[in-house]
Design a protein around this motif. Structure first.
Motif, PDB file in Angstrom:
ATOM      1  N   SER A 190       0.803  -1.233   0.000  1.00 57.76           N
ATOM      2  CA  SER A 190       0.000   0.000   0.000  1.00 57.76           C
ATOM      3  C   SER A 190       0.831   1.277   0.000  1.00 57.76           C
ATOM      4  CB  SER A 190      -0.936   0.023   1.214  1.00 57.76           C
ATOM      5  OG  SER A 190      -1.937  -0.925   1.050  1.00 57.76           O
TER       6      SER A 190
ATOM      7  N   ASN B 167       4.749   8.130  -9.828  1.00 63.80           N
ATOM      8  CA  ASN B 167       3.367   7.652  -9.699  1.00 63.80           C
ATOM      9  C   ASN B 167       2.363   8.787  -9.814  1.00 63.80           C
ATOM     10  OD1 ASN B 167       4.108   5.035  -9.388  1.00 63.80           O
ATOM     11  ND2 ASN B 167       4.089   5.083  -7.157  1.00 63.80           N
TER      12      ASN B 167
ATOM     13  N   TYR C  91       1.907   9.803 -13.553  1.00 63.19           N
ATOM     14  CA  TYR C  91       1.171   8.906 -14.443  1.00 63.19           C
ATOM     15  C   TYR C  91      -0.064   8.280 -13.806  1.00 63.19           C
ATOM     16  CZ  TYR C  91       5.167   9.369 -17.472  1.00 63.19           C
ATOM     17  OH  TYR C  91       6.132   9.876 -18.268  1.00 63.19           O
ATOM     18  N   GLY C  92      -0.236   8.477 -12.501  1.00 63.97           N
ATOM     19  CA  GLY C  92      -1.295   7.745 -11.814  1.00 63.97           C
ATOM     20  C   GLY C  92      -2.675   8.357 -11.931  1.00 63.97           C
ATOM     21  N   ARG C  93      -2.744   9.674 -12.124  1.00 67.49           N
ATOM     22  CA  ARG C  93      -4.038  10.329 -12.152  1.00 67.49           C
ATOM     23  C   ARG C  93      -4.094  11.280 -13.325  1.00 67.49           C
ATOM     24  NH1 ARG C  93      -3.895  12.362  -6.162  1.00 67.49           N
ATOM     25  NH2 ARG C  93      -4.751  10.569  -5.065  1.00 67.49           N
ATOM     26  N   ILE C  94      -5.253  11.325 -13.915  1.00 68.28           N
ATOM     27  CA  ILE C  94      -5.423  12.253 -15.024  1.00 68.28           C
ATOM     28  C   ILE C  94      -5.462  13.675 -14.490  1.00 68.28           C
ATOM     29  CG2 ILE C  94      -7.140  13.016 -16.688  1.00 68.28           C
ATOM     30  CD1 ILE C  94      -7.639   9.892 -16.987  1.00 68.28           C
TER      31      ILE C  94
ATOM     32  N   PRO D 176     -11.814   5.602 -11.579  1.00 66.13           N
ATOM     33  CA  PRO D 176     -11.302   6.969 -11.644  1.00 66.13           C
ATOM     34  C   PRO D 176      -9.855   7.130 -12.112  1.00 66.13           C
ATOM     35  CG  PRO D 176     -11.755   6.308  -9.368  1.00 66.13           C
ATOM     36  CD  PRO D 176     -12.329   5.277 -10.248  1.00 66.13           C
ATOM     37  N   SER D 177      -8.945   6.284 -11.658  1.00 72.28           N
ATOM     38  CA  SER D 177      -7.556   6.516 -12.051  1.00 72.28           C
ATOM     39  C   SER D 177      -6.711   5.286 -11.774  1.00 72.28           C
ATOM     40  CB  SER D 177      -6.958   7.694 -11.281  1.00 72.28           C
ATOM     41  OG  SER D 177      -6.877   7.354  -9.913  1.00 72.28           O
ATOM     42  N   GLN D 178      -5.526   5.304 -12.308  1.00 71.70           N
ATOM     43  CA  GLN D 178      -4.580   4.228 -12.058  1.00 71.70           C
ATOM     44  C   GLN D 178      -4.253   4.161 -10.565  1.00 71.70           C
ATOM     45  OE1 GLN D 178      -3.648   1.978 -14.305  1.00 71.70           O
ATOM     46  NE2 GLN D 178      -2.572   0.921 -12.658  1.00 71.70           N
ATOM     47  N   THR D 179      -4.155   5.335  -9.943  1.00 71.01           N
ATOM     48  CA  THR D 179      -3.850   5.374  -8.514  1.00 71.01           C
ATOM     49  C   THR D 179      -4.909   4.610  -7.731  1.00 71.01           C
ATOM     50  OG1 THR D 179      -2.823   7.512  -8.819  1.00 71.01           O
ATOM     51  CG2 THR D 179      -3.398   6.914  -6.579  1.00 71.01           C
TER      52      THR D 179
ATOM     53  N   LYS E  78      -4.205   1.303  -5.468  1.00 73.33           N
ATOM     54  CA  LYS E  78      -4.486   1.257  -4.032  1.00 73.33           C
ATOM     55  C   LYS E  78      -5.425   0.103  -3.701  1.00 73.33           C
ATOM     56  CE  LYS E  78      -3.199   5.784  -2.691  1.00 73.33           C
ATOM     57  NZ  LYS E  78      -3.529   7.158  -2.345  1.00 73.33           N
TER      58      LYS E  78
ATOM     59  N   GLU F 267     -10.514   9.717  -5.439  1.00 72.03           N
ATOM     60  CA  GLU F 267      -9.925   9.880  -6.765  1.00 72.03           C
ATOM     61  C   GLU F 267     -10.885  10.569  -7.730  1.00 72.03           C
ATOM     62  OE1 GLU F 267      -6.730   9.173  -7.758  1.00 72.03           O
ATOM     63  OE2 GLU F 267      -6.370   8.799  -5.639  1.00 72.03           O
TER      64      GLU F 267
END
Lengths: 280, 469
Positions: A227, A239, A242-245, B428-431, B435, B464
């Motif tokens: 986590s 991260n 690239y992790g969130r738009i 919503p997202s890759q994050t 998680k 997110e």
């Protein structure tokens, strides 16, 4: 002679300067500018002010990664430098096979971070499997795994620098100290260490910055698991990007903060250790 | 006199060096532009700010999403150039790095004019680069226009392949189980497995008889190595979201109630406790490991999609016969699930770069129309890529032949079954996915309770969704 150097200055420096400007300085400025923007690609940005910085600082992941990185850096800088210095002392005593040992200890440094990360992941998981767990089970495993990996990789390199420093300590000084009745420990404390201070400066600088901006090994060994509790700063920036738009700008803002932190720490360290250097 | 001569000489040297430096830099620049171009000499590209112009006739530059078919795409590009004379190059992003690669490629002067987005969420990121495709023939050919990614009146993403996932099983092992004399479940054909209850009874009884069946576990490893958890945090997590959206009659939401959390737990626990691998050791397992376990006959079932056939077939020492590889829907104990089909949908949508020159845009569209209409193009699509396409240009006989694709088609064509749609395109997202994956991993290791996992699911979803607005 100095005149000649001055004359040819542009010839030798200009190409490098130009390359440095194009490949380093320009992207750096662009990066700072982008940290104030909302963007998808680097050529397509829209100014949003300090929103990215606000988001970066209110982001728990970032603060956690910062704390993890600091803990990791302290532990690995101390352990790497101690081990490297002891090895260097040992290998400047003319033991049989010194050259072989030096080569062997230096070799891990020739392997890339990603490869090392995967190899150590296999090794550590193999060991942990005996206890029915794996690396991702507990953040402590990931932490110590990273420390072991970093030590294994960096000790050899630092050792070479220390060896060079120790070999440069004038033998007269050592002999004079011996004549005056200094014990081995005293000679180490009052002759060798002050004389290798320049090496210590370099080694501390290298280990400090390398530990702080560690990325490959972190990505390959744990990738932040479990986590995100073993995510270091560089990986967190990646991260975020690239992790969130729509969070590219936040990643960029984190990167700028990261740069400032690394710059401050390494400059302080340079100034502090430089002061202790002595001329022979 | 002497000084002047020296000065002139010096100046000459300075100029020489400058010229060399410039040549060097220019050389580097050119090389970069040509990287990935293959043998095609693509001159005449210039432009600024990501807008690019190309030769008058246009060219196709496709950024490929599927690394497993990179060679096929290269081959196809060559064929296309031979047939039409239009230049085409294909670059493939390494597994799991499509967004990164696209981000850097599309900012270049020589940018891809054909790329793909992964659905409505992906479209939000790339909307400045997506051309409206509502006037293209391709859109007209779509069997079900609701599958496309739309925004207002515009159509910005056209799906090119329909995929399905479920529980892949090895019929031979299951039949061996049904023939056992001392089996307890009382079920004797696969057709009888129509709900979670029956599935569970069969699976648990198979675990009890695993020595007799010669398997190490019913399910292949629930892979949780880094980047290998998408079958759970995306595909399996789709089921509770699908049922919740179905009940509410919506396609997206800012928050989730997760009324079907228990169903998610049902199937996830079944996977964990009847697996080849101890739950605590799953953190090391990759999707490849799971597929190999299935292919080598060590496991009887594995959750994956029809793209997995390629992987199964490629494993050396493979003992599974082509005719024995079949699909079961993922049953989770929801009421009325005997009518549930496979999870069918797509996250592969073609998009055309709206910042490319007009000639390039046209070239990209022409290529797509060629691919899905011409004999040769269609042959590639069905026989080599094995795509089930959502277009009406394909005849009944022009369907992929691999066993899993056949199964997907069989389920889709069964009028009594309702397919589960892919709602994870709204995740919503890759994050968020990362998680959720991390929380599931901690659950397998016994470090998080199921309630905590569901909290992560619910909270991170809301968080997110809020963050990307």
């Amino acid at each position: 002679m100095p005149g000649t150097i001055k004359k040819y200055f542009p010839v030798f420096v200009l190409p490098t300067l130009l390359a440095f400007f194009l490949a380093f300085f320009l992207p750096f400025l662009m990066g700072i500018w982008l940290s104030f923007c909302n963007f998808t690609t680097v050529v397509d940005a829209e100014w949003v002010g300090i929103r990215n910085y606000v988001r970066a600082f209110s982001n728990e992941d970032f603060l956690r990664a910062l704390w993890f990185t600091i803990r990791f850096t302290v532990v690995s800088v101390v352990s790497i430098n101690l081990a490297a210095f002891l090895l260097a002392l040992l290998l400047t005593r003319g033991i049989k096979g010194t050259n072989l040992f030096r080569t062997v200890f230096f070799m891990p440094n020739l392997i890339g971070g990603i490869v090392l990360g995967y190899i150590w992941m296999l090794i550590l998981n193999g060991i942990l499997a005996k206890f029915g767990v794996s690396l991702t089970y507990d953040p402590r495993y990931g932490f110590w795994g990273l420390v072991i990996l970093m030590n294994w990789q960096m000790i050899g390199y630092m050792m070479i620098i220390y060896i060079a420093g120790i070999q440069n300590v004038p033998t007269e000084l050592q002999e004079a100290a011996k004549m005056d009745g200094a014990t081995g420990m005293q000679r180490l404390r009052y002759v060798t260490v002050p004389m290798v201070m320049p090496s210590i400066t370099i080694c501390l600088f290298l280990t400090l910055t390398n530990s702080f901006k560690l990325f490959d090994q972190n990505l390959a060994l744990t990738n932040g698991a479990p986590s995100g509790q073993t995510t270091m700063l560089a990986l967190d920036i990646y991260n975020t990007f690239y992790g969130r738009i729509g969070w590219e700008g936040v990643g960029q803002a984190k990167a700028v903060i990261f740069f400032i932190i690394v710059a401050i720490i390494s400059f302080t360290q340079l100034v502090l250790t430089r002061r202790r250097e002595v001329e022979s | 006199m002497k000084q002047e001569k020296q000065q002139r000489k010096r100046r000459g040297i300075v100029w020489l060096c400058l010229c060399l430096a410039i040549m060097l830099l220019a050389g580097c620049g050119k090389k970069e532009e040509g990287s990935g171009t293959g043998e095609s000499g693509n001159g005449g590209t210039n432009g600024s700010n990501g807008e690019n112009t190309s030769t008058a006739s246009g060219r196709v530059f496709y950024l490929n999403f599927k690394p497993e078919s990179s060679e096929l795409w290269e081959e196809l590009a060559k064929q296309y150039t031979e047939e039409t004379g239009v230049e085409m190059k294909v670059q493939t992003a390494a597994s799991g790095t499509y967004e990164q690669t696209l981000k850097s490629e599309i900012a270049k002067k020589d940018a891809p004019n054909l790329f793909q987005i992964n659905g409505p969420v992906g479209y939000q990121n790339w909307k400045n680069y997506c051309l409206d495709l509502s006037d293209t023939k391709l859109y007209g050919w779509m069997l079900d226009n609701t599958l496309a990614v739309t925004d207002g009146d515009g159509v910005y993403g056209i799906p090119y392949v329909v995929e399905g996932y479920g529980i892949i099983y090895n019929k031979e092992i299951l039949e061996r189980y049904f023939d056992l004399d001392d089996q307890q479940s009382g079920i004797s054909t696969v057709e009888e497995i129509q709900s979670f209850e029956t599935l569970k009874a069969v699976v648990e009884d198979m675990t009890a008889h695993k020595e007799a069946l010669g398997i190490d576990g019913v399910f292949a490893s629930t892979s949780f190595a880094q980047g290998e958890d998408w079958r759970w945090q995306t595909h399996l997590a789709n089921l509770p979201v699908y049922y919740e959206f179905r009940d509410k009659g919506i396609g997206d939401a800012d928050t989730l109630d997760l009324t079907y959390a228990e169903n998610f737990k049902n199937i996830f626990d079944l996977y964990l406790h009847n697996s080849v691998t101890e739950p605590a050791m799953l953190g090391n397992k990759s999707v490849n490991d799971s597929m190999a376990e299935f292919a080598l006959g060590r496991a009887a079932m594995v959750q994956n999609g029809n793209w997995g056939w390629e992987q199964i077939a490629k494993v050396s020492g493979n003992v599974v016969a082509e005719t024995d590889v079949k699909f079961l829907p993922i049953y989770t104990g929801v009421e009325g699930e005997e009518k549930q089909g496979l999870c069918v949908g797509t996250e592969n949508f073609f998009a055309v770069n709206s910042r490319a020159s007009e000639a390039d845009q046209k070239a990209a569209i022409d290529f797509l129309e060629w691919l899905f209409q011409s004999e040769k193009g269609k042959q590639y699509v069905t026989e080599k890529f094995g795509f089930i396409t959502p277009f009406n240009t394909f005849e009944e006989s022009e369907k992929p032949q691999d066993p899993l694709a056949q199964e997907v088609i069989r389920y889709m064509e069964n009028p009594n079954l309702t397919a589960v749609s892919w709602n994870f395109t709204a995740f919503p997202s890759q994050t968020f996915k990362d998680k959720l994956g991390a929380a599931l991993l901690e659950y397998t290791q016994g470090r998080k309770s199921w309630e905590e996992v569901i909290d992560v699911f619910r909270n991170e979803w809301a968080e997110e969704k809020r963050q990307i607005q």
